[in-house]
Design an enzyme around this catalytic site. Structure first.
Site, PDB file in Angstrom:
ATOM      1  N   LYS A   1      54.106  21.703  26.192  1.00  0.00           N
ATOM      2  CA  LYS A   1      53.228  21.970  27.339  1.00  0.00           C
ATOM      3  C   LYS A   1      53.914  21.527  28.634  1.00  0.00           C
ATOM      4  CE  LYS A   1      48.764  21.331  24.984  1.00  0.00           C
ATOM      5  NZ  LYS A   1      48.206  22.666  25.223  1.00  0.00           N
TER       6      LYS A   1
ATOM      7  N   ARG B   1      44.219  25.048  14.925  1.00  0.00           N
ATOM      8  CA  ARG B   1      43.793  25.925  13.824  1.00  0.00           C
ATOM      9  C   ARG B   1      44.558  25.625  12.539  1.00  0.00           C
ATOM     10  NH1 ARG B   1      45.251  30.986  17.527  1.00  0.00           N
ATOM     11  NH2 ARG B   1      44.771  29.353  19.044  1.00  0.00           N
TER      12      ARG B   1
HETATM   13  N1  BES Z   1      44.387  21.540  22.593  1.00  0.00           N
HETATM   14  C1  BES Z   1      44.741  22.796  23.114  1.00  0.00           C
HETATM   15  C2  BES Z   1      43.570  23.505  23.805  1.00  0.00           C
HETATM   16  C3  BES Z   1      43.056  22.876  25.067  1.00  0.00           C
HETATM   17  C4  BES Z   1      43.498  23.319  26.283  1.00  0.00           C
HETATM   18  C5  BES Z   1      42.104  21.909  25.023  1.00  0.00           C
HETATM   19  C6  BES Z   1      42.990  22.777  27.447  1.00  0.00           C
HETATM   20  C7  BES Z   1      41.594  21.355  26.191  1.00  0.00           C
HETATM   21  C8  BES Z   1      42.046  21.803  27.403  1.00  0.00           C
HETATM   22  C9  BES Z   1      45.262  23.703  22.014  1.00  0.00           C
HETATM   23  O1  BES Z   1      45.925  23.061  21.006  1.00  0.00           O
HETATM   24  C10 BES Z   1      46.206  24.659  22.640  1.00  0.00           C
HETATM   25  O2  BES Z   1      47.225  24.238  23.082  1.00  0.00           O
HETATM   26  N2  BES Z   1      45.842  25.942  22.639  1.00  0.00           N
HETATM   27  C11 BES Z   1      46.631  26.947  23.221  1.00  0.00           C
HETATM   28  C12 BES Z   1      46.696  28.084  22.241  1.00  0.00           C
HETATM   29  C13 BES Z   1      47.683  29.147  22.604  1.00  0.00           C
HETATM   30  C14 BES Z   1      49.091  28.614  22.463  1.00  0.00           C
HETATM   31  C15 BES Z   1      47.474  30.330  21.693  1.00  0.00           C
HETATM   32  C16 BES Z   1      45.981  27.383  24.523  1.00  0.00           C
HETATM   33  O3  BES Z   1      44.760  27.435  24.580  1.00  0.00           O
HETATM   34  O4  BES Z   1      46.716  27.602  25.481  1.00  0.00           O
HETATM   35 MN    MN Z   2      47.982  22.816  21.415  1.00  0.00          MN
END
Ligand code: BES
Ligand code: MN
Ligand code: ZN
Length: 490
Positions: free
Chosen positions: A269, A343
């Site tokens: 990230k 997931r």
């Molecule tokens: N934990 C994150 C989702 C999240 C984002 C929670 C912002 C709280 C605030 C999750 O693991 C994630 O990174 N999801 C990605 C999925 C994508 C790579 C398909 C997302 O939502 O960007």
């Molecule tokens: Mn994630």
């Protein structure tokens, strides 16, 4: 803050709050207070044209007669719409008004269900009072609340007190969740999360913790793949509460995403805001707080809480984009983005829950997607389900507690998006409707069990605070699930 319930009687010191329904005259004790202060209350109300609209306040400092610091008249709005949820919010708003006082007494007169209102005002004030300051070594005095005790006076004191017992258990559960969610990721990681959950043994919850060895035997390749880049060992936390007479009854399973830190892994990230990902375990935090609430209020339900606890880190040993893992269900997954890890964790826990416990229903809670925040902001969590009845019950519990849910569609059209050319599925969709494709992924691991997935990414943390929280972790999910259990499994 200490909560006490007492019979109505003229208070002699501290701050007194006169709760006044709209259009009502001062109650018996408030009228006594008015006489003792030579009409200060009635005169102030007339001068200010005070109508007792909901949350309207009128402060009268140091009224004559007695040693009161101040009298605060608090409007309750119309009695007929002053329900339990409103009372709770009123209690929370009240807390903000009195947090600078040492002690406060609220006079509740003229309400049809004074016991419920009293108990809810108390729990609302408690929920709003939560602070997490164990890491502050120097604190400005002004920031620190002074309030030590809140006394709620009502003629129905005994009933109020007994109604508050269960609410207090729920507050304990919410606080437990908020503590877990707020703790930094160097303090709460899979092993220490599980260790903290063991505090629930004292409440009567049975705890099991599976480590990498056991999960490897079970074939949990999806969950283990996420944790393989971390120095912290992945854990599966299982919590049992059965308050019913039938020890063989089928349980409700509640599953939580417990990514104790989500760096994104090799699909790292960006740095700005990455710190938020300490609360990527808020689903697991809510499940754990729920277990405390159920146990402490001696729920008669049979509930199993399961938390997949991992840390998602980049490392020489971490999984790569392109890796293919085999889940406990036997289905293979092409991991195209290591940041879509929630997931991968949940799918193995969902399989384990079904194979091991044949639950009546499964509800999972997960900070799963950023897309749900784009869709609903902080006001609703998303719900996805294969069962209309179950979804309806959860939505109703959300409405009742103010932890609201908005249902999203699911279907074949969306499922197509996670087809992989090389494995049974991939862990990301094409980029559109990201919350739905994530839910479709989970559905592939559900056999015949009624299941609902709550995507809580937008609601578990709120810097500004909500009606019942002061800023930071909200504890979302505990009150919602507690209500859902109370209404449908007790
Ligand atoms: N934990 C994150 C989702 C999240 C984002 C929670 C912002 C709280 C605030 C999750 O693991 C994630 O990174 N999801 C990605 C999925 C994508 C790579 C398909 C997302 O939502 O960007
Ligand atoms: Mn994630
Ligand atoms: Zn995540």
């Amino acid at each position: 803050m200490k909560i006490a319930f007492a019979k109505l009687a003229l208070p002699t010191n501290g701050t007194v709050i006169v709760a006044l329904p709209q259009g009502a005259k001062l109650g018996r004790v408030a009228a006594m207070l008015d006489r003792r202060s030579k009409g200060a209350l009635t005169r102030s109300m007339a001068a200010a044209e005070f109508k007792a609209k909901r949350d309207a306040t009128l402060s009268i400092p140091a009224p004559a007669g007695g040693k009161l610091k101040r009298v605060l008249i608090l409007g309750l709005g119309e009695v007929k719409s002053f329900d339990a949820a409103t009372a709770e919010k009123t209690g929370a708003a009240l807390y903000s008004l009195i947090s600078g006082d040492e002690a406060a007494t609220i006079l509740l007169e003229g309400l049809p269900d004074a016991a419920t209102s009293a108990a809810r005002i108390a729990s609302g004030a408690q929920l709003k009072s939560y602070r997490f300051d164990k890491y502050r070594t120097k604190e400005e005095k002004s920031a620190k609340p002074k309030i030590k005790s809140l006394t709620i006076q009502t003629d129905d004191m005994a009933a109020a007190k007994s109604k508050h017992v269960a609410l207090n258990a729920i507050v304990d559960g919410v606080f437990f969740t908020r503590d877990l969610v707020t703790e930094p990721p160097n303090v709460i990681y899979p092993e220490s999360f599980a260790a903290k959950a063991k505090e629930l043994i004292a409440d009567g919850v049975k705890i099991e913790v599976l480590g990498v060895k056991e999960m490897t035997k079970l074939g949990m390749g999806a969950l283990l793949g996420v944790g393989q880049g971390s120095l912290r060992e992945s854990k599966l936390l299982v919590m049992h509460w059965n308050g019913g007479r039938d020890k063989n009854s089928k349980p409700l399973a509640v599953v939580g995403k417990g990514v104790c830190f989500d760096s994104g892994g090799i699909s790292l990230k960006p740095g700005a805001g990455m710190w938020d990902m300490k609360w990527d375990m808020a689903g697991a935090g809510a499940v754990t707080g729920l277990m405390r609430a159920l146990a402490r209020r001696k729920s008669t339900a049979h509930v199993i809480g399961l938390c997949g606890l991992v840390e998602n880190m980049p490392d020489a040993g971490a999984q790569r984009p392109g890796d293919i893992v085999t889940s406990m269900s036997g289905q293979t997954i092409e991991v195209l983005n290591t940041d879509a890890e929630g997931r991968l964790v949940l799918c193995d826990v969902l399989t384990y829950a079904q194979q091991k416990y044949s639950p009546r229903a499964i509800v999972d809670l997960a900070t799963l997607t950023g897309a749900i925040v784009a869709a609903l902001s902080e006001h609703y969590a998303g719900i996805f389900s294969n069962n209309d009845e179950l979804a309806g019950k959860l939505i109703a519990a959300g409405q009742a507690t103010g932890e609201r849910l908005w249902r999203f569609p699911m279907g074949e059209e969306y499922d197509k998006d996670i087809k992989s050319p090389i494995a049974d599925m991939k862990n990301i969709g094409g980029g559109k409707a990201g919350s739905i494709t994530a839910a479709q992924f989970l559905l592939r691991f559900i056999k015949d069990t009624p299941w609902a997935h709550l995507d809580i990414a937008g609601v578990v943390w709120n810097d500004k605070g909500t009606s019942l929280s002061a800023g930071g972790a909200t504890g979302y999910g505990v009150r919602l699930l507690d209500k859902f259990v109370a209404e449908n499994y007790e």
